[in-house]
Structures are given as C-alpha cells and as structure tokens.
Design a protein around this motif. Structure first.
Motif, PDB file in Angstrom:
ATOM      1  N   GLN A  79       0.841  -1.197   0.000  1.00  0.00           N
ATOM      2  CA  GLN A  79       0.000   0.000   0.000  1.00  0.00           C
ATOM      3  C   GLN A  79       0.873   1.243   0.000  1.00  0.00           C
ATOM      4  OE1 GLN A  79      -1.251   1.768   3.409  1.00  0.00           O
ATOM      5  NE2 GLN A  79      -2.063   3.416   2.140  1.00  0.00           N
ATOM      6  N   ALA A  80       0.555   2.184  -0.878  1.00  0.00           N
ATOM      7  CA  ALA A  80       1.250   3.465  -0.911  1.00  0.00           C
ATOM      8  C   ALA A  80       0.489   4.463  -0.053  1.00  0.00           C
ATOM      9  CB  ALA A  80       1.349   3.986  -2.349  1.00  0.00           C
ATOM     10  N   MET A  81       1.182   5.061   0.914  1.00  0.00           N
ATOM     11  CA  MET A  81       0.538   6.015   1.799  1.00  0.00           C
ATOM     12  C   MET A  81       0.236   7.333   1.106  1.00  0.00           C
ATOM     13  SD  MET A  81       2.832   5.258   5.194  1.00  0.00           S
ATOM     14  CE  MET A  81       2.064   6.568   6.147  1.00  0.00           C
ATOM     15  N   LYS A  82       0.991   7.652   0.038  1.00  0.00           N
ATOM     16  CA  LYS A  82       0.749   8.872  -0.727  1.00  0.00           C
ATOM     17  C   LYS A  82       1.297   8.653  -2.127  1.00  0.00           C
ATOM     18  CE  LYS A  82       5.012  11.054   0.921  1.00  0.00           C
ATOM     19  NZ  LYS A  82       5.588  12.226   1.601  1.00  0.00           N
ATOM     20  N   PRO A  83       0.840   9.453  -3.107  1.00  0.00           N
ATOM     21  CA  PRO A  83       1.339   9.291  -4.470  1.00  0.00           C
ATOM     22  C   PRO A  83       2.809   9.689  -4.578  1.00  0.00           C
ATOM     23  CG  PRO A  83      -0.705  10.564  -4.415  1.00  0.00           C
ATOM     24  CD  PRO A  83      -0.215  10.467  -3.005  1.00  0.00           C
ATOM     25  N   GLY A  84       3.420   9.295  -5.688  1.00  0.00           N
ATOM     26  CA  GLY A  84       4.806   9.665  -5.954  1.00  0.00           C
ATOM     27  C   GLY A  84       5.714   8.466  -5.972  1.00  0.00           C
ATOM     28  N   GLY A  85       6.867   8.623  -6.583  1.00  0.00           N
ATOM     29  CA  GLY A  85       7.831   7.540  -6.660  1.00  0.00           C
ATOM     30  C   GLY A  85       8.379   7.179  -5.303  1.00  0.00           C
ATOM     31  N   PRO A  86       8.714   5.903  -5.093  1.00  0.00           N
ATOM     32  CA  PRO A  86       9.211   5.467  -3.783  1.00  0.00           C
ATOM     33  C   PRO A  86      10.576   6.069  -3.475  1.00  0.00           C
ATOM     34  CG  PRO A  86       9.383   3.697  -5.398  1.00  0.00           C
ATOM     35  CD  PRO A  86       8.625   4.791  -6.042  1.00  0.00           C
ATOM     36  N   SER A  87      10.764   6.463  -2.224  1.00  0.00           N
ATOM     37  CA  SER A  87      12.032   7.000  -1.766  1.00  0.00           C
ATOM     38  C   SER A  87      12.742   5.971  -0.891  1.00  0.00           C
ATOM     39  CB  SER A  87      11.808   8.308  -0.997  1.00  0.00           C
ATOM     40  OG  SER A  87      10.865   8.113   0.037  1.00  0.00           O
TER      41      SER A  87
END
Length: 361
Positions: free
Chosen positions: A89-97
């Motif tokens: 699950q992604a907590m927010k949009p954007g590429g992973p850091s």
C-alpha cells in the motif's frame, strides 16, 4: 538487531499503517479502497500485460496484492487449507524514496485451516528497508522470512514453479506450486470492473497450480497435496465509496474448469456481481450479472458478528447450481483489518473444492 528493537520498529510500522488506513473494516479501511485516488495512477481498459514485469510491484498505484490459497489433503484424505498473502500500500502518491521516508507499506497474512483448527499470523514492514518487497525477475515476493519465490525452470507466463514458505509460533507452511498452463486474465482481458461508476482493477490469476509440501499445526507435521490458486491484483480505487465489502469465491470444478465469482455489497442493500468462467485450456469468459446469483444460506457467529458461511451459487446458463459449505466455519482472520477466509467444498450440479473470502462484516 535486538528483539526489543525489532518489536519497537514493527509496532511503529503497524501503527503507521493503521493510522494511514483508518479504523474501518478491511474492505474500505485497508488502503482506503473506496477513497479518492487523486494523484495515483488510473486503471483503464486495454492494458497490455507484460510478464515477468507485471509480476513485480506497481508503486504508482495505491494498492496491490500477491494472494495464494490452497485446498490440500493428507494421505488419509483429511482436508486442509493454506493462505499466503502479501499486500503493498502506498501512503501517498509519488515515486518510492529510500529508507524510512519510503511511503510504501507492506503487510503479510498467512493461515492454515483444518476442520477443527484455524491458525493465522500477520506481519508488517516498511518499504525501502529491504524487509519486504517483490522482484519480477528472478521472481521473489517476501516479507521477513515469509517468501514466495521462483524455482529452477521458472516460466513467467505460468508464474511457476514456485516455493511458498510462511511460519508463526503455532503453524508453518512449505509448498511447491507447479502449473502446466498459462496465466488467466480476469474480467475483460485483465480489466476487472468493480462498479458501474468507474472503479476497477487490473487482475490476473494462476488457477491451475498443483501443490505439494508440508504444513505444521501445533508442532504436528502433515504432508499434503492439492490444488492452489494465485490472484494478482492492483488498483488505486477498486471500490466505490458506498460499497461495504465483498464475498469472493474461487471454485475448482471436477472437469478442471474454474470459476471466480464475487459480489460487491452496497450500503443501500444492492450488490454487483462479477466473475469469470475458465475452461480447462485456460480460456476466460466474463460472467454476466443478470440471471446469476450468490445467496447466503447459513450463518456463523464469530466475535459478535454473524457471517454467511454457507452459500447457494447459481449460474443457470452454465448449468451450475451448487451449495457451498466451509471446512471450518470459524476461519476468521482476526488481523488488523479482519475478514473471513477459508477452504470450502460444494455439491449439487457440480462437486468440488474452493476458497471463500468475505470482507466488511
């Protein structure tokens, strides 16, 4: 790393996930399945699936899973079930850091079920730390020591052979999964509608696994064989805001045909029915909602909830009319986002085995 540090880190990760997802039921709570998907990638018809790439993660989408269920039996014919699931699950949009700023959260569920016993476990990890993830080639999905990995001669078109491992204090599972047929695209060529308002997912399955291996329940090992099914699904908003949960069936028919069928329930009492009929050679055809039905026939009370654990499934155009019964009606997954998941058998126009998942109760 010390055990106390690890527990603190896990508590933080689990707490972060609970905070991010809210205190709702699994169906709408996990990954905010019915919330606005602004900033995340959209699911649209006509996607060309590419393997092995699509076996890997899709971080631009909010939610996805690698989901295996297995109907098993021992040499004496006693029935068992096994589940292995990895959620991202992604907590927010954007590429992973990298490191602790990574917004990808991972959750693992595993379970084994017999007629008198249901054991389950849950684990969390944060992305960017190497504790959980999925690699497309060579294929490997893992969270801590739980693992689903490709073996020698791995074929990405079949996502087989695989080795599955999971363990907890009171159970463990080790299975080999082999398949001779290609993957199956669910829905309309992999585009799986969830409502008439645009909610959808990308969805494919491997319903033809032959499983063999060993499960251990309360330190008692059992060698098992059987049939297994993997679901791969990802989306950014798979539910509408007024959909409260689902009832999902995977059925292994005696002719080696397969049926995937589910209904999505709405707050106003209406429901949406979706599914696919899969022929022995792997051809997949969508199930029409009109004229087909999934109807509960008996309930089981668990933790103050009444759950419909026996069902009547009718597809008149396919000549199918069956009654399902659970191997263990108490197969409740009392995890952070609780749901019912367990092996079933069915009889009537057809007889066979399968799995049932119910969320949002």
């Amino acid at each position: 790393m010390s055990a106390s540090t690890d527990l603190t880190r896990r508590a933080f990760t689990g707490g972060a996930m609970a905070l991010a997802l809210g205190g709702k039921s699994f169906a709408q709570g996990f990954a905010g399945l019915g919330e606005s998907a602004e900033g995340f990638a959209a699911v649209t018809p006509g996607k060309p699936f590419t393997f092995p790439a699509d076996h890997g993660p899709h971080p631009e989408f909010r939610i996805e899973w690698w989901y295996v269920t297995a109907n098993l039996s021992d040499a004496g014919g006693a029935a068992y079930g096994a589940q292995w699931t990895l959620f991202r699950q992604a907590m927010k949009p954007g590429g992973p850091s990298e490191g602790w700023t990574n917004q990808q959260l991972w959750m693992g569920h595993a379970a084994v079920t017999s007629a008198g016993t249901h054991r389950f476990s849950e684990t969390f990890a944060r992305g960017g730390l190497g504790e959980a993830g999925v690699e497309a080639a060579p294929f490997r999905a893992w969270i801590d020591a739980w693992e689903l990995r490709g073996l020698d001669a791995f074929d990405p078109q079949r996502i087989a052979p695989l080795e599955l491992k999971a363990s907890a204090a009171d159970f463990s599972t080790t299975l080999r999964l082999d398949a001779e047929r290609a993957l199956v695209l669910q829905g309309d060529h992999g585009y799986s509608r969830k409502s008439d308002r645009g909610q959808a997912s990308y969805y494919y399955s491997q319903p033809f696994y032959k499983a063999s291996g060993r499960i251990v329940i309360d330190d008692k090992p059992v060698d098992v064989t059987g049939a297994a099914w993997m679901d791969r699904e990802w989306s950014s908003q798979p539910l509408a805001a007024d959909q409260t949960g689902w009832d999902w069936f995977s059925l292994h028919l005696p002719s080696d045909e397969k049926l995937m069928l589910y209904r999505l329930r709405q707050k106003d009492g209406r429901e949406n029915l979706f599914g696919n009929w899969i022929t022995p050679d792997g051809r997949s055809a969508e199930i029409a909602a009109n004229g087909n039905s999934i109807t509960p026939t008996a309930t089981t009370e668990i933790d103050g909830r009444k759950l419909p654990t026996s069902w009547r499934v009718a597809l008149p155009a396919r000549g199918l009319a069956v009654e399902t019964a659970p191997l263990n009606p108490k197969a409740w997954m009392g995890t952070s986002f609780p749901y019912w998941e367990g092996p079933i058998r069915f009889s009537g126009s057809h007889a066979g085995i399968g799995y049932l998942e119910m969320t949002g109760y």
